[in-house]
Design a protein around this motif. Structure first.
Motif, PDB file in Angstrom:
ATOM      1  N   CYS A 158       0.861  -1.307   0.093  1.00  0.00           N
ATOM      2  CA  CYS A 158       0.075   0.063   0.140  1.00  0.00           C
ATOM      3  C   CYS A 158       0.931   1.219   0.036  1.00  0.00           C
ATOM      4  N   PHE A 159       1.980   1.191   0.660  1.00  0.00           N
ATOM      5  CA  PHE A 159       2.733   2.344   0.922  1.00  0.00           C
ATOM      6  C   PHE A 159       4.020   2.853  -0.132  1.00  0.00           C
ATOM      7  N   THR A 160       4.461   1.287  -0.239  1.00  0.00           N
ATOM      8  CA  THR A 160       5.700   1.579  -1.328  1.00  0.00           C
ATOM      9  C   THR A 160       5.592   0.980  -2.532  1.00  0.00           C
ATOM     10  N   GLY A 161       4.385   0.370  -2.689  1.00  0.00           N
ATOM     11  CA  GLY A 161       4.135  -0.268  -4.034  1.00  0.00           C
ATOM     12  C   GLY A 161       4.850  -1.696  -4.292  1.00  0.00           C
ATOM     13  N   ASN A 162       5.742  -2.252  -3.382  1.00  0.00           N
ATOM     14  CA  ASN A 162       6.202  -3.657  -3.624  1.00  0.00           C
ATOM     15  C   ASN A 162       6.352  -4.167  -2.404  1.00  0.00           C
ATOM     16  N   ALA A 163       6.272  -5.561  -2.236  1.00  0.00           N
ATOM     17  CA  ALA A 163       6.367  -6.235  -1.203  1.00  0.00           C
ATOM     18  C   ALA A 163       7.615  -7.112  -0.860  1.00  0.00           C
ATOM     19  N   PRO A 164       8.104  -7.047   0.312  1.00  0.00           N
ATOM     20  CA  PRO A 164       9.670  -7.554   0.661  1.00  0.00           C
ATOM     21  C   PRO A 164       9.662  -9.000   0.721  1.00  0.00           C
ATOM     22  N   LEU A 165       8.606  -9.554   0.875  1.00  0.00           N
ATOM     23  CA  LEU A 165       8.308 -11.102   0.865  1.00  0.00           C
ATOM     24  C   LEU A 165       7.715 -11.387  -0.329  1.00  0.00           C
ATOM     25  N   THR A 166       8.394 -12.244  -1.030  1.00  0.00           N
ATOM     26  CA  THR A 166       8.002 -12.804  -2.507  1.00  0.00           C
ATOM     27  C   THR A 166       7.167 -14.090  -2.330  1.00  0.00           C
ATOM     28  N   ALA A 167       6.562 -14.382  -3.308  1.00  0.00           N
ATOM     29  CA  ALA A 167       5.499 -15.475  -3.263  1.00  0.00           C
ATOM     30  C   ALA A 167       6.464 -16.931  -2.992  1.00  0.00           C
ATOM     31  N   VAL A 168       7.569 -16.978  -3.378  1.00  0.00           N
ATOM     32  CA  VAL A 168       8.192 -18.094  -3.095  1.00  0.00           C
ATOM     33  C   VAL A 168       8.868 -18.308  -1.549  1.00  0.00           C
TER      34      VAL A 168
END
Length: 342
Positions: A158-168
């Motif tokens: 929501c705030f940065t546009g990317n997620a630090p933890l990937t799906a894998v």
């Protein structure tokens, strides 16, 4: 605890006193008197009855039925004769004697005591409580993992546009925490303190206030750590250059896993502060922890292309482990917060 027998009331009272069943304020009654009571009188008498002598099969059945329906109690009945069959069938848990018990009693029961030893019932209750508590420990542990992963990825997206933890990486965490974590916490042996706990009632909550307290306390700490690493991690670790993002995400992933490793140790006890007692005697638990750390090392250092990670330095590994380790004293502080037991 109540004794219901067909013997003479004086004999029944003497045995009940010797066994500690009949107390000073307890009531001993005969079956014929019990049958004559009205429903209003039974509402007063049933909670006080500790001994019922000269009872018929219907008396036993009636007493069990009132305890289960009117008073909403969880009832276990032991018996060996044909006349015990109605009560064994009506009870929540019917326990029949395997040697002296009749076939009718065995068919009506839920559990057959093969050695006809009453102390076996204590062992059954002890292991039953152990399984129940171990499931609670795992649910508490797993909910913490899921809550933190959801909060970290959702807030970051929501705030940065990317997620630090990937799906894998999330799949990897779920694999090691669902399977290995369940194996570790499920193998915790029963202890004597289990029999000092109040029984779980029919309306008792599976996820208790104690569990919610531990879940929220640990989740807040882990979320703060993950969020700090994401916002200030590059400055803290002095990361620069084109690979700064992947190194930071690897540190976040590694710290997240070690938070769960040490939280798994904290989850061994939901209320006690000393979670290390007896840990070395549980070889399965120690093997699971060791395997988790080894697999995590391989995942980070050698499977970067598959897991979207990059090898970390010794200092970065130390930081990840320490961030996870701090979760243990945090868990101790959280356990000092008083909450209701239900």
């Amino acid at each position: 605890l109540r004794m219901v027998t067909g013997d003479n009331i004086n004999t029944a009272k003497a045995i009940a006193r010797e066994c500690g069943i009949l107390t000073e304020d307890g009531l001993a009654i005969e079956g014929p008197d019990f049958r004559e009571k009205t429903l209003e009188e039974l509402l007063v008498l049933v909670p006080k009855i500790q001994v019922m002598a000269r009872s018929s099969p219907l008396d036993k059945h009636t007493l069990v039925k009132h305890l289960r329906t009117t008073f909403n109690e969880v009832v276990a009945v032991t018996g060996d004769g044909t006349n015990d069959a109605p009560a064994l069938h009506e009870a929540d848990i019917g326990l029949a004697m395997g040697i002296a018990g009749t076939e009718v009693a065995k068919e009506s029961a839920d559990v057959i005591i093969l050695d006809d030893n009453f102390s076996t019932i204590v062992t059954v209750a002890r292991w039953g409580r152990s399984v129940y508590v171990n499931i609670q420990k795992f649910v508490q542990f797993q909910l913490t993992v899921n809550v933190v992963a959801l909060l970290v990825n959702f807030s970051s997206a929501c705030f940065t546009g990317n997620a630090p933890l990937t799906a894998v990486q999330l799949l990897w965490v779920n694999m090691i925490m669902d399977t290995l974590g369940a194996l570790a916490l499920a193998t915790e042996p029963p202890n004597d303190d289990l029999m000092k706990r109040e029984p779980v009632g029919r309306t008792g909550k599976f996820i208790t206030n104690v569990m919610w307290r531990n879940i929220f306390g640990q989740s807040i700490y882990q979320f703060v750590v993950m969020w700090y690493l994401q916002t200030q991690g590059k400055t803290f670790f002095g990361l620069e250059g084109s690979d700064a993002d992947i190194v930071l995400n690897t540190i976040i992933f590694n710290s997240f896993v070690f938070c769960q490793v040490f939280n798994e140790i904290s989850s061994r006890e939901m209320e006690k502060l000393n979670v290390l007692k007896g840990i070395l005697n549980n070889y399965v638990f120690m093997c699971v922890l060791s395997s988790t750390v080894v697999f995590q090392f391989i995942m980070v250092q050698f499977l970067g292309e598959f897991a979207n990670t990059t090898p970390l330095t010794s200092l970065q590994w130390l930081a990840s482990v320490l961030l996870g380790l701090v979760g243990m004293p945090i868990a101790v502080v959280v356990k000092l917060i008083p909450v209701g037991s239900s």
